[in-house]
Design a protein around this motif. Structure first.
Motif, PDB file in Angstrom:
ATOM      1  N   PRO A 287      -5.246  -9.857   9.394  1.00 34.55           N
ATOM      2  CA  PRO A 287      -5.015 -11.301   9.471  1.00 34.55           C
ATOM      3  C   PRO A 287      -5.838 -12.020  10.552  1.00 34.55           C
ATOM      4  O   PRO A 287      -6.058 -13.237  10.463  1.00 34.55           O
ATOM      5  CB  PRO A 287      -3.510 -11.399   9.770  1.00 34.55           C
ATOM      6  CG  PRO A 287      -2.935 -10.186   9.112  1.00 34.55           C
ATOM      7  CD  PRO A 287      -3.960  -9.106   9.366  1.00 34.55           C
TER       8      PRO A 287
ATOM      9  N   HIS B 120       8.786  -8.435   2.444  1.00 33.40           N
ATOM     10  CA  HIS B 120       7.987  -9.614   2.793  1.00 33.40           C
ATOM     11  C   HIS B 120       6.675  -9.185   3.452  1.00 33.40           C
ATOM     12  O   HIS B 120       5.602  -9.713   3.118  1.00 33.40           O
ATOM     13  CB  HIS B 120       8.790 -10.505   3.741  1.00 33.40           C
ATOM     14  CG  HIS B 120       8.020 -11.665   4.292  1.00 33.40           C
ATOM     15  ND1 HIS B 120       7.515 -12.672   3.501  1.00 33.40           N
ATOM     16  CD2 HIS B 120       7.664 -11.970   5.580  1.00 33.40           C
ATOM     17  CE1 HIS B 120       6.878 -13.551   4.262  1.00 33.40           C
ATOM     18  NE2 HIS B 120       6.957 -13.147   5.519  1.00 33.40           N
TER      19      HIS B 120
ATOM     20  N   ALA C 271       1.017 -14.609   9.986  1.00 31.43           N
ATOM     21  CA  ALA C 271       1.007 -14.107   8.605  1.00 31.43           C
ATOM     22  C   ALA C 271       2.415 -13.771   8.130  1.00 31.43           C
ATOM     23  O   ALA C 271       2.740 -13.938   6.954  1.00 31.43           O
ATOM     24  CB  ALA C 271       0.104 -12.879   8.507  1.00 31.43           C
ATOM     25  N   LEU C 272       3.255 -13.310   9.054  1.00 32.05           N
ATOM     26  CA  LEU C 272       4.633 -12.953   8.723  1.00 32.05           C
ATOM     27  C   LEU C 272       5.578 -14.149   8.785  1.00 32.05           C
ATOM     28  O   LEU C 272       6.770 -14.012   8.507  1.00 32.05           O
ATOM     29  CB  LEU C 272       5.128 -11.857   9.669  1.00 32.05           C
ATOM     30  CG  LEU C 272       4.443 -10.500   9.487  1.00 32.05           C
ATOM     31  CD1 LEU C 272       4.742  -9.588  10.675  1.00 32.05           C
ATOM     32  CD2 LEU C 272       4.873  -9.834   8.184  1.00 32.05           C
ATOM     33  N   GLY C 273       5.048 -15.299   9.184  1.00 35.53           N
ATOM     34  CA  GLY C 273       5.853 -16.511   9.231  1.00 35.53           C
ATOM     35  C   GLY C 273       6.789 -16.599  10.424  1.00 35.53           C
ATOM     36  O   GLY C 273       7.806 -17.306  10.358  1.00 35.53           O
TER      37      GLY C 273
ATOM     38  N   ALA D 151       4.269  -8.015   0.985  1.00 38.03           N
ATOM     39  CA  ALA D 151       3.743  -9.091   0.142  1.00 38.03           C
ATOM     40  C   ALA D 151       2.662  -9.913   0.836  1.00 38.03           C
ATOM     41  O   ALA D 151       1.736 -10.401   0.176  1.00 38.03           O
ATOM     42  CB  ALA D 151       4.888 -10.011  -0.297  1.00 38.03           C
ATOM     43  N   VAL D 152       2.762 -10.072   2.158  1.00 33.79           N
ATOM     44  CA  VAL D 152       1.830 -10.978   2.851  1.00 33.79           C
ATOM     45  C   VAL D 152       0.679 -10.262   3.547  1.00 33.79           C
ATOM     46  O   VAL D 152      -0.345 -10.884   3.844  1.00 33.79           O
ATOM     47  CB  VAL D 152       2.567 -11.871   3.866  1.00 33.79           C
ATOM     48  CG1 VAL D 152       3.621 -12.717   3.169  1.00 33.79           C
ATOM     49  CG2 VAL D 152       3.194 -11.049   4.994  1.00 33.79           C
TER      50      VAL D 152
END
Length: 281
Positions: A236, A157, A119-121, A160-161
């Motif tokens: 997530p 970030h 989810a955090l990339g 946001a996610v």
């Protein structure tokens, strides 16, 4: 097509091995008849009244949650007890309850921590505390963001996610600190701070951090810290678990994702007494 509850439980335990759970944990099937058919499943973080109501409203034959309903010894489930009431509600509706807790935390690829990292990339992730050297199973994850960032930008970030909550995201450390390596732990992961430091993490994102450990870690020159809501760090996993269950059972069950916010905090008040944020349940 349908599957039996026993088949659904077997599919879940193949992904979330009960042997990975902590000795104090309570995972697996809480209520339900393994011989009964299951067509619809609801996956959620918390087995609370609103989620049980949602499962019943959806006509689900199984509710899968991350958090256990019972963590201490239980000698009865009377209907006038808050948790007993939920058991009675589920049983009357023909809905079972299955829990994947610390075994889902440690699971590889489809567990709580890999879902949070994704989810955090984060890329090239590995466990912070593997169950064995080189194992993909274990607590926490450490990896790299898509590109170097700063602590302030990383915190933004994350906000946001991850699911929005009243508490939002807090960060401890220099806002301009470069962030090239990120450690995460879904749920209460403050105990993994030494492992995050040993892994060379610039920041550890987790939940339920306390004042003194955070202050001491910063004084000691350790990683910066991001504190997010416990619920937000684990949600997530919910769509991941739902998708995996449908795939593993070849579409014989439908697995829905609960999007109800079950974070218990509902109001964040600013310095001047004005509400800075509000999150409805």
């Amino acid at each position: 097509m349908t599957a039996t509850l026993g088949e659904v439980v077997a599919a879940l335990e193949a992904r979330y091995d009960p042997a990975l759970a902590e000795s104090w944990d309570a995972v697996g099937l809480v209520c339900g008849d393994p011989a009964e058919p299951v067509e619809r499943v609801l996956v959620a973080v918390d087995p609370v009244a609103a989620v049980v109501d949602e499962a019943v409203e959806r006509g689900a034959q199984l509710l899968v949650t991350h958090h256990p309903l019972f963590l201490t010894a239980v000698h009865g489930v009377p209907a006038d007890d808050p948790k007993g009431r939920l058991v009675h509600r589920l049983v009357r509706a023909g809905c079972g309850l299955f829990v994947a807790h610390t075994n889902a935390d440690r699971a590889a690829e489809v567990g709580v921590n890999d879902a949070l990292a994704a989810a955090l990339g984060l890329r090239d992730t590995r466990p912070l505390e593997p169950v064995a050297p080189g194992s993909p199973q274990g607590l926490g994850r450490v990896g790299t963001p898509a590109e170097p960032t700063t602590l302030a930008a990383f915190a933004a970030h994350a906000a946001a996610v991850l699911p929005a909550t009243a508490g939002g995201v807090r960060a401890a450390g220099d806002p301009d600190r470069p962030v090239r390596t990120v450690a995460v732990c879904g749920g209460s992961g403050g105990s993994l701070l030494p492992a995050a430091a040993a892994a060379g993490a610039d920041v550890l994102l987790t939940s339920d951090l306390r004042h003194h450990p955070v202050s001491e870690a910063l004084e000691d020159g350790g990683p910066a810290l991001c504190d997010v809501a416990h619920f937000a760090s684990e949600w997530p996993w919910v769509p991941v678990a739902a998708e995996v269950l449908v795939t593993d059972l070849s579409g014989r069950v439908d697995a829905a994702v609960s999007r109800r916010r079950t974070d218990p905090w509902t109001v964040h008040t600013g310095r001047n007494g004005e509400p800075a944020a509000h999150a409805a349940g």
